[in-house]
Design a protein around this motif. Structure first.
Motif, PDB file in Angstrom:
ATOM      1  N   UNK A   1       3.481   2.684   6.414  1.00 15.43           N
ATOM      2  CA  UNK A   1       2.761   1.505   6.865  1.00 15.43           C
ATOM      3  C   UNK A   1       1.758   1.071   5.796  1.00 15.43           C
ATOM      4  N   UNK A   2       1.899  -0.169   5.301  1.00 10.03           N
ATOM      5  CA  UNK A   2       0.968  -0.739   4.331  1.00 10.03           C
ATOM      6  C   UNK A   2      -0.048  -1.559   5.107  1.00 10.03           C
ATOM      7  N   UNK A   3      -1.322  -1.174   5.047  1.00 11.84           N
ATOM      8  CA  UNK A   3      -2.306  -1.665   6.013  1.00 11.84           C
ATOM      9  C   UNK A   3      -3.325  -2.641   5.465  1.00 11.84           C
ATOM     10  N   UNK A   4      -3.470  -2.753   4.146  1.00 13.89           N
ATOM     11  CA  UNK A   4      -4.554  -3.568   3.599  1.00 13.89           C
ATOM     12  C   UNK A   4      -4.017  -4.840   2.950  1.00 13.89           C
TER      13      UNK A   4
ATOM     14  N   UNK B   1       9.551  -5.289   7.788  1.00 12.21           N
ATOM     15  CA  UNK B   1      10.189  -4.098   7.235  1.00 12.21           C
ATOM     16  C   UNK B   1      10.848  -4.400   5.897  1.00 12.21           C
ATOM     17  N   UNK B   2      10.668  -3.485   4.957  1.00 17.38           N
ATOM     18  CA  UNK B   2      11.381  -3.488   3.690  1.00 17.38           C
ATOM     19  C   UNK B   2      11.862  -2.061   3.416  1.00 17.38           C
TER      20      UNK B   2
ATOM     21  N   UNK C   1      12.973   4.856   1.691  1.00 16.12           N
ATOM     22  CA  UNK C   1      11.991   4.840   2.778  1.00 16.12           C
ATOM     23  C   UNK C   1      11.896   3.452   3.402  1.00 16.12           C
ATOM     24  N   UNK C   2      11.626   3.433   4.709  1.00 19.00           N
ATOM     25  CA  UNK C   2      11.302   2.182   5.389  1.00 19.00           C
ATOM     26  C   UNK C   2       9.821   1.904   5.157  1.00 19.00           C
ATOM     27  N   UNK C   3       9.521   0.769   4.563  1.00 19.23           N
ATOM     28  CA  UNK C   3       8.141   0.355   4.288  1.00 19.23           C
ATOM     29  C   UNK C   3       7.821  -0.783   5.241  1.00 19.23           C
ATOM     30  N   UNK C   4       6.841  -0.576   6.107  1.00 23.41           N
ATOM     31  CA  UNK C   4       6.444  -1.592   7.073  1.00 23.41           C
ATOM     32  C   UNK C   4       5.185  -2.274   6.552  1.00 23.41           C
ATOM     33  N   UNK C   5       5.354  -3.483   6.063  1.00 24.97           N
ATOM     34  CA  UNK C   5       4.231  -4.250   5.500  1.00 24.97           C
ATOM     35  C   UNK C   5       3.500  -4.885   6.673  1.00 24.97           C
TER      36      UNK C   5
END
Length: 408
Positions: free
Chosen positions: A45-48, A293-294, A311-315
């Protein structure tokens, strides 16, 4: 950063009603956080805000689920229809994405969308004509849902009698919750939807109209600019994406105003604030949550955190849009907010194609409802409003009362 993934509790109604306290904790813990999302899937999870903005333009992150290492992601798609499901521009990268987007981009320019304003207003007024005399309504089922379904149906050339069916099947195909979707339900819905879209394309081939679908068929048959699978996938994407997030924007925006009476009073006193109010609704509690999702094409570094290939990256646009480093006092709804460069529509090559249309529909729908339904108020407490599970955020229903009349 803790190595233990945090579960996003989609089975908890309290979390669905207000996920932002947990979102704030995750952002404060670090810029990238391992989580378990809907269906029990692992994600980074990318949070910022700044990191999310950069990630949305990072070509090392793919939109194609086939780049994911977790086989459960692909397994959630109907097995016999995966090629069609993955042939749309939402799940493709350049150059295919560029080619597919170019085919429909002219229909969603600011100028073309502005030409739709009188028709969107007429549909809005017709719906409010039905609602106004009763003095009560479910503003999702009776207003926020049928408006964008009708608009996208007319734009594509879908017969009016068919629109309820495609909306019903779409809901079953994209609904996500705490548990993985029932494959039998998804398969049945997709089979109905594919059969319907195939029949619709056949009818439009025989008798073209002045609509977007007829234009896409010409691009397929005469210009060979997309395959049959891509044509079917494009129609499905436009039908689904053309209404579901706008339903959430309209329903969610009205819910936000009714839960923040000072902001509602401010908007009633100065309707010119409506454009900025729509942007603030998108930032404060937008229709996609937690984000986009990316899938990592290679090992990479995001904000100092190593993310492995596949990996699943959830922006997390919903979390980034409340980042205090970008938005002062981010947890306050402020319809007068300036410099509101939110990420609710994404960023980069995948920036939402339908953003101008969604803004137009949100502006007309919310403004007209406030003007024509005097005394508009929630019929239930704010914490009793049911919210969608999974990655699409908005009220499932919005019971309201108002002064009965014509509202004209």
């Amino acid at each position: 950063m803790s190595e233990r993934p945090v579960l996003l509790p989609y089975a908890d109604p309290a979390f669905l009603a207000n996920p932002f306290p947990l979102y704030r904790e995750l952002r404060e813990e670090g810029p990238v956080r391992r989580v378990v999302i809907a269906g029990g899937l692992d994600a980074w999870l990318v949070t910022r805000y700044e990191d999310a903005l950069a990630a949305l333009s990072d070509t090392r992150l793919s939109s194609d689920v086939r780049d994911a290492s977790d086989p459960r992601l692909l397994a959630q798609l109907p097995e016999t229809e995966r090629d069609s499901m993955l042939s749309n521009m939402l799940r493709s990268d350049p150059p295919d994405h560029t080619r597919l987007r170019r085919l429909v981009s002219k229909a969603f320019t600011a100028r073309r969308v502005a030409e739709l304003r009188p028709r969107v207003q007429a549909i809005t007024d017709r719906l409010l004509d039905r609602i106004a005399p009763a003095g009560h309504a479910d503003l999702v089922a009776e207003f926020a849902l049928p408006l964008p379904v009708t608009v996208i149906g007319e734009l594509l050339g879908v017969p009016a009698d068919d629109r309820h069916d495609f909306q019903y099947w779409t809901d079953r195909m994209i609904m996500r919750g705490a548990q993985p979707p029932d494959p039998a339900v998804v398969n049945e819905a997709w089979q109905h939807m594919r059969a319907y879209v195939t029949d619709l394309i056949r009818a439009k081939r025989a008798q073209p109209g002045d609509d977007l679908l007829s234009g896409l068929i010409t691009a397929r048959d005469e210009q060979q600019r997309l395959s049959e699978d891509e044509l079917i996938a494009m129609v499905f994407l436009l039908l689904a994406a053309g209404y579901i997030t706008t339903v959430n924007l309209i329903g969610g925006g009205i819910a936000m105003l009714l839960a923040h009476p000072a902001q509602l009073d401010l908007l009633r006193a100065d309707p010119e604030l409506l454009g900025g109010a729509v942007e603030e609704f998108l930032r404060y509690d937008g229709p996609v949550s937690p984000g986009i999702a990316r899938f990592a094409r290679e090992d990479l570094d995001i904000a100092g955190v190593s993310v492995p290939r596949g990996a699943t990256v959830l922006i997390a646009s919903a979390i980034a849009d409340r980042d205090p480093a970008r938005f002062p006092d981010p947890d306050r709804l402020d319809i007068t907010r300036q410099d509101n460069a939110h990420l609710a529509f994404g960023h980069g090559v995948h920036y939402c194609l339908g953003a101008p249309l969604a803004r137009l529909e949100g502006h007309i729908a919310i403004g007209s409802a406030l003007r024509r339904l005097p005394g508009l108020a929630l019929a239930v407490a704010p914490d009793e409003i049911p919210w969608r599970p999974g990655g699409l955020r908005g009220p499932l229903s919005l019971p309201v009362t108002f002064e009965a009349g014509t509202g004209r």
